[in-house]
Write a protein that holds these residues in place. Structure first.
Motif, PDB file in Angstrom:
ATOM      1  N   THR A 252     -42.384  29.475  30.191  1.00  0.00           N
ATOM      2  CA  THR A 252     -42.054  28.994  31.228  1.00  0.00           C
ATOM      3  C   THR A 252     -43.761  27.895  31.475  1.00  0.00           C
ATOM      4  O   THR A 252     -44.556  26.920  32.033  1.00  0.00           O
ATOM      5  N   THR A 253     -45.299  29.229  31.043  1.00  0.00           N
ATOM      6  CA  THR A 253     -46.143  29.092  30.963  1.00  0.00           C
ATOM      7  C   THR A 253     -46.460  26.783  29.784  1.00  0.00           C
ATOM      8  O   THR A 253     -47.207  26.607  30.327  1.00  0.00           O
ATOM      9  N   ALA A 280     -39.842  36.920  38.996  1.00  0.00           N
ATOM     10  CA  ALA A 280     -41.202  36.348  38.882  1.00  0.00           C
ATOM     11  C   ALA A 280     -40.960  34.702  38.270  1.00  0.00           C
ATOM     12  O   ALA A 280     -41.809  34.070  38.809  1.00  0.00           O
ATOM     13  N   ALA A 281     -39.850  34.517  38.286  1.00  0.00           N
ATOM     14  CA  ALA A 281     -40.001  32.681  37.108  1.00  0.00           C
ATOM     15  C   ALA A 281     -39.986  32.157  38.394  1.00  0.00           C
ATOM     16  O   ALA A 281     -41.023  31.427  37.878  1.00  0.00           O
ATOM     17  N   GLN A 283     -41.639  31.820  41.005  1.00  0.00           N
ATOM     18  CA  GLN A 283     -43.123  32.180  41.522  1.00  0.00           C
ATOM     19  C   GLN A 283     -44.120  31.411  40.659  1.00  0.00           C
ATOM     20  O   GLN A 283     -45.010  30.780  41.514  1.00  0.00           O
ATOM     21  N   GLN A 284     -43.675  31.968  40.021  1.00  0.00           N
ATOM     22  CA  GLN A 284     -44.785  31.269  38.560  1.00  0.00           C
ATOM     23  C   GLN A 284     -44.702  29.999  38.259  1.00  0.00           C
ATOM     24  O   GLN A 284     -45.702  29.177  37.919  1.00  0.00           O
ATOM     25  N   LEU A 285     -43.629  29.237  38.088  1.00  0.00           N
ATOM     26  CA  LEU A 285     -43.220  28.010  38.202  1.00  0.00           C
ATOM     27  C   LEU A 285     -44.305  27.330  39.364  1.00  0.00           C
ATOM     28  O   LEU A 285     -44.866  25.775  39.025  1.00  0.00           O
ATOM     29  N   GLU A 287     -46.603  28.338  40.860  1.00  0.00           N
ATOM     30  CA  GLU A 287     -48.532  28.681  40.517  1.00  0.00           C
ATOM     31  C   GLU A 287     -48.353  27.291  40.051  1.00  0.00           C
ATOM     32  O   GLU A 287     -49.516  26.899  40.293  1.00  0.00           O
ATOM     33  N   TRP A 288     -47.496  26.879  38.610  1.00  0.00           N
ATOM     34  CA  TRP A 288     -47.653  26.091  37.796  1.00  0.00           C
ATOM     35  C   TRP A 288     -48.209  24.889  37.872  1.00  0.00           C
ATOM     36  O   TRP A 288     -48.724  24.006  38.483  1.00  0.00           O
TER      37      TRP A 288
END
Length: 443
Positions: A252-253, A280-281, A283-285, A287-288
């Motif tokens: 994801t990063t 949290a995948a 929400q993480q994406l 945010e990116w």
């Protein structure tokens, strides 16, 4: 544009061009669910709109439009606009009203002079800007190479350190063989490298250890060149990219960093949060996506294949250049998740018969020979087209890519599009065989 006056005018100030922002509203695909960010809910930011300038014919040659503040998107620069003007005419004769018709000859001469002056200023500013851009690119390249050498310092020390204060004999080659295997180069790749190195040393009659080290660098670069391939954007629109990888590889990063890289090249990117298994995948994406100012197609607990289907349709409707579909991390031994990955690929093909155009596997550079088993399993399941190697900073196993290039353990030499060294958004760069080989041997 010519301007005329009856009396001597005040000094003319340049008039700045108005900057108009045209928001480009994309058409959303049916059934696509978008995440919004507000006080109590998430919101996906729309892509940065293009900016246009209005030229009223009075802007100075040296004036340019302001740049957008977002690091992920950059508004196009305004062209250099020439400014045309007319001096006040000669006083009219007594009893006759002042004439406003310019003298043709003087007008032509004056305009030509102004045009030449503005042209010289525009050329000078363009050359200065070009030199500045080239210097900036050179500094960025130098910084990246330094970071790559620092990230592979452990590997470079173990391999390059054996060439200090030694003679060129059989003992040197035996010690080099051990160092290559310890760096997870693998037996097959080590044998291929040593055979090529011995032949070069004999042919060129190299008698110094430093010369052998340089020859090893060139041999390794030639060996890795089969993995060097540019990532082509624009051959199809949208280019659908399916991202895969095991848990914790940095998938994801890497998507967020890759979106930044592609936007720098002028591509419009859309992300799809297909990892619905990890809490949290999504929400993480999102945010990116917010950091890169790109849209994210997401569903709360939805079917990942449905998210991918909606994203492909949305990318086509909005005229996107690249659609990247995130998928859940999984181990090759988790057969039910591998079957789910196959399903996502099939559903993407229903939205676009030619998609996915790229299937990328994100691997952790610290995992050494375990990378080979991952490549083999994911390639058999979904047919890989490229690799992204992350977390190379601080690794002592930098020789793993040599094993991939050699086809060790039955893997194909799949191209490596990008490598990551560091946590910053700029720390994902295209793979260049010569640069990587230099860092591995400590040069």
């Amino acid at each position: 544009m010519f301007r005329f006056f009856k009396k001597k005018p005040d000094p003319i100030d340049p008039v700045a061009a108005d900057q108009l922002a045209d928001s480009e509203a994309g058409q959303h695909a049916p059934d696509a669910v978008h995440t919004e960010r507000s006080a109590d809910r998430n919101r996906v930011s729309e892509p940065a709109s293009e900016q246009h300038l209005t030229d009223e014919g009075t802007q100075n040659a040296g004036q340019t439009a302001p740049e957008a503040g977002d690091v992920a998107t950059e508004a196009p620069r305004a062209g250099l606009l020439s400014r045309w003007f007319k001096r006040n005419p000669e006083p009219a004769s007594r009893g006759v009203e002042a004439q406003t018709t310019p003298e043709p000859l003087s007008d032509v001469v004056e305009v030509a002079g102004a045009s030449q002056s503005n042209s010289d200023e525009a050329t000078s500013e363009f050359e200065d800007e070009q030199d500045s851009d080239e210097q900036g690119e050179a500094q960025q390249k130098s910084s990246w190479l330094a970071k790559l050498r620092g990230g592979l310092a452990k590997t470079g020390k173990s391999i390059g350190g054996i060439f200090v204060g030694v003679r060129v004999d059989e003992a040197l080659f035996e010690e080099l063989e051990t160092a290559l295997i310890m760096a997870d180069t693998g037996v097959e790749a080590t044998e291929q490298l040593l055979v090529a190195l011995r032949a070069r040393v004999k042919k060129e009659r190299i008698e110094e250890a430093a010369g052998v080290k340089q020859a090893l660098r060139e041999v390794l670069a030639d060996h890795l060149r089969v993995l060097e391939k540019p990532f082509e954007v624009g051959r199809v629109k949208p280019l659908v990219v399916m991202m895969t990888g095991v848990n914790g590889a940095g998938k994801t990063t890497s998507i967020g960093k890759l979106a930044f890289c592609l936007q720098k090249e002028g591509a419009r990117v859309l992300l799809a949060a297909g990892d619905t298994f990890r809490a949290a995948a999504r929400q993480q994406l999102v945010e990116w996506g917010s950091r890169n100012n790109v849209d994210v197609i997401a569903q709360e607990g939805g079917d990942p294949a449905a998210v991918a289907f909606d994203a492909v349709n949305a990318g086509r409707a909005r005229g996107m250049d690249v659609v990247m579909v995130d998928t859940a991390g999984r181990l090759p031994t988790q057969l039910h998740l591998m079957d789910e990955l196959k399903k996502i690929r099939r559903v993407i093909a229903k939205a676009d018969p030619t998609a996915p155009h790229e299937v990328l596997l994100v691997v952790d550079g610290n995992q050494g020979q375990n990378v080979l088993s991952q490549i083999r399993a994911f390639d058999a399941a979904v047919g890989l087209t490229g690799l992204i190697v992350t977390k190379l900073d601080g690794t002592a196993k930098g020789g793993t890519l040599a094993a991939v290039a050699a086809g060790s353990q039955g893997v194909r030499p799949i191209p490596v599009y990008w490598i990551g060294v560091g946590e910053r958004i700029e720390d994902l760069q295209p793979f260049v065989a010569a640069e990587f080989a230099a860092a591995v041997v400590g040069q």
